[in-house]
Write an enzyme that holds these catalytic residues in place. Sequence first.
Site, PDB file in Angstrom:
ATOM      1  CG  ASP A  56       8.979 -26.798 -15.999  1.00  0.00           C
ATOM      2  OD1 ASP A  56       9.805 -27.687 -16.262  1.00  0.00           O
ATOM      3  OD2 ASP A  56       9.063 -25.628 -16.401  1.00  0.00           O
TER       4      ASP A  56
ATOM      5  CG  ASP B 214      14.988 -24.321 -15.575  1.00  0.00           C
ATOM      6  OD1 ASP B 214      15.613 -23.830 -14.625  1.00  0.00           O
ATOM      7  OD2 ASP B 214      15.407 -25.263 -16.268  1.00  0.00           O
TER       8      ASP B 214
END
Length: 342
Positions: free
Chosen positions: A26, A28
Amino acid sequence: MSRSVRTRPEGSGQALSEAYDTALLDLDGVVYAGGNAIVHAVESLASARDGGMRLAYVTNNALRTPDAVADHLTELGIPTAGDDVITSAQAVARLIAEQVPAGARVLVIGGEGLRVALRERGLEPVESAEDDPAAVVQGFGGPDLPWGRFAEASYAVARGVPWFASNTDLTIPSGRGIAPGNGAAVEVVRIATGAEPQVAGKPLPPMHRETILRTGAERPLVVGDRLDTDIEGAFNGGVDSLLVLTGVTDGARLLAAPPQHRPTYVDADLRGLLTGQPEVTEEGDGFRCGGWTASAGTERLELDGEGTDLDGLRALCAAAWTAAGDGSCGLDGGKALARLGL
């Protein structure tokens, strides 16, 4: 151990970068926050890559194109090609293309990432409900997305046009704190129309399928900071996961995680890719990890020992998850977490 009843974080005698062929990362809250690299991310990813692990960046944020994301990562010191980035825009574009005629028009409520992904699938992005769209797609459009775009989606959806959403994350990390995400925008259209969209992004299967198709990963490790997207997505895909504590999940949320939100491994940040993971073992009526032991009392979690805070958190997770069984932990872990500074 069945994935559906995980009662403790697992251990690994190998560095995770050696035990898995591909990290599905991922962005953010894991690699960057507010556009700036998270501490230890750049050097940790470089070491993992140099050791032979493939790095793929998997994001629910549909605003930017893969090339734009790759350019940003490269500017941060993480050399990345567009093919290394998989977005929820790509996953939702494939989902739409499987259900509408080739070349169909699609009303876009969002940013350039959605438009590029739709064109990649041979679909034509349009801007108005009056353009006779075969579908409506909604993705994160950034803070400057005009309010009128939600009305445009609502007009089309209310007429019965199929509605798709890249993802339904209610929040998104930013450099100033937690901001509304695409899920909050989806709620606006849902309230206005009473309809339900088909959703592609994490934690749902279309995103996992898109990721595996594009990376060819055989032993993937999902790396994320969110229990309800990254970790649940790994659970749904039947693959292992590493939770890093650099984003939205804190110790209290982790202790209370239901089975589908329990990660395989837990570490402070991306340096966890470069090391083995300590075993959590049963000891007496509780669990031991490193110098810490933890058990579940009648009303609260008990913690004793010393050593790394993370080992204490892992032991607490084992005690909490075992006490919870297939539900979420209802025991008070506040005092134990406070002792760990978490």
